[in-house]
Design an enzyme around this catalytic site. Sequence first.
Site, PDB file in Angstrom:
ATOM      1  CG  ASP A   1      -2.036   0.970   1.104  1.00 24.52           C
ATOM      2  OD1 ASP A   1      -1.797   2.087   0.592  1.00 24.52           O
ATOM      3  OD2 ASP A   1      -3.163   0.617   1.471  1.00 24.52           O
TER       4      ASP A   1
ATOM      5  CB  SER B   1      -8.290  12.566 -14.960  1.00 28.57           C
ATOM      6  OG  SER B   1      -9.637  12.775 -15.247  1.00 28.57           O
TER       7      SER B   1
ATOM      8  CE1 TYR C   1      -9.721  10.308 -10.250  1.00 28.74           C
ATOM      9  CE2 TYR C   1     -11.163  11.555 -11.714  1.00 28.74           C
ATOM     10  CZ  TYR C   1     -10.106  10.688 -11.526  1.00 28.74           C
ATOM     11  OH  TYR C   1      -9.429  10.204 -12.614  1.00 28.74           O
TER      12      TYR C   1
ATOM     13  CE  LYS D   1      -6.032  10.801 -11.000  1.00 32.56           C
ATOM     14  NZ  LYS D   1      -4.886   9.896 -10.881  1.00 32.56           N
TER      15      LYS D   1
END
Length: 344
Positions: free
Chosen positions: A58, A125, A150, A154
């Site tokens: 992780d 993105s 989200y 980015k």
Amino acid sequence: MKILVTGGLGYIGSHTVVELLNQNYQVVIVDNLSNTSLDVLDGIYQIANVKPDFELLDLRNKSDVEFLFKKYDGFDGVIHFAASKAVGESVANPLHYYENNINSLVYLLQEVLKNPNTAFIFSSSCTVYGQSIELPITEKAPFQTALSPYGNTKQIGEEIIEDVVKSCGLNAILLRYFNPIGAHHSGLIGELPLGIPQNLVPYITQTALGIRTELAVFGNDYNTADGTCVRDYIHVVDLAKAHVISLVRLLNQKNVTPLEVFNLGTGNGHSVLELIHTFQVVTGVNIPYKFVDRRAGDVESAYADTQKATDILGWKANLTLADALKSAWLWEQNHTSKKLANTK
Ligand code: UDP
């Protein structure tokens, strides 16, 4: 050449691993299996006939990241996919997104900088553009306020990399994906959402199979031709190939500036209804759907200007929307029947 692929068992990561193995790179995958399963490793092996190294780690644990770089004595290249990626989920649980997407990136870069010659590719993105004023969207379009946590992760991720490149001599490429869909043509790997899919195409394929009764179309009052949102859907295999091309560019020091950024899309916008219709035509399967309220965080329209990627990377999407939907359907049928067989 030894390449680390973080999130390498995830959707885009696994397809990129296949392309890297096809080009004979030594690949080390790290994944915490938070949104995928170990079966993907078998799928990769069956396609490429090579077993990449796999580390179940992780990246939110700094000591795990240190261990990884020590064990492999660094890497020639790093392609960083590992991140959470669902817009709706990020609105509901923003701190998870900041912790997962930002902490991992920082810990990873700290290790990468121990050898700044490492080629670094970041999975970004089109959400960084928010609702862009210009369409199609070029790489020069300014960031708008991100419409979801989200999207914000980015934007922040890109800014972190930009700062690091300026200060430490790292060479990096930021790849801004539009909407990746589809699966490997073998039907052996594809998108593997755990639980109820957040993204459109897995929701469609699960509805086609009867796992979901009905697709909810989020909003039909947008200012688009049919009122539903417009996106640039790109085949994941085309996308995966763009990663290898970008990596080679950095490894061969062909990049013109230390930080380069490319949109990866097809250049074509399709509405949600068009997607449903194309799926029905290419598969012959009906998709029951209903219109519901808009989803928080969604932008109205986004599609790429792909000229820069074509001119500089020499990359272009080759596969069609129909190819992508057919492959997604094959994948859905394959992995669902495998899952059912395993539970019997
Ligand atoms: N969408 C939808 N129903 C769903 C999932 C998505 O109508 O169950 C719509 C969503 O509003 C967006 C498009 O499909 O307009 C693509 O959404 P997705 O989540 O796949 O990708 P995003 O563009 O949000 O990254």
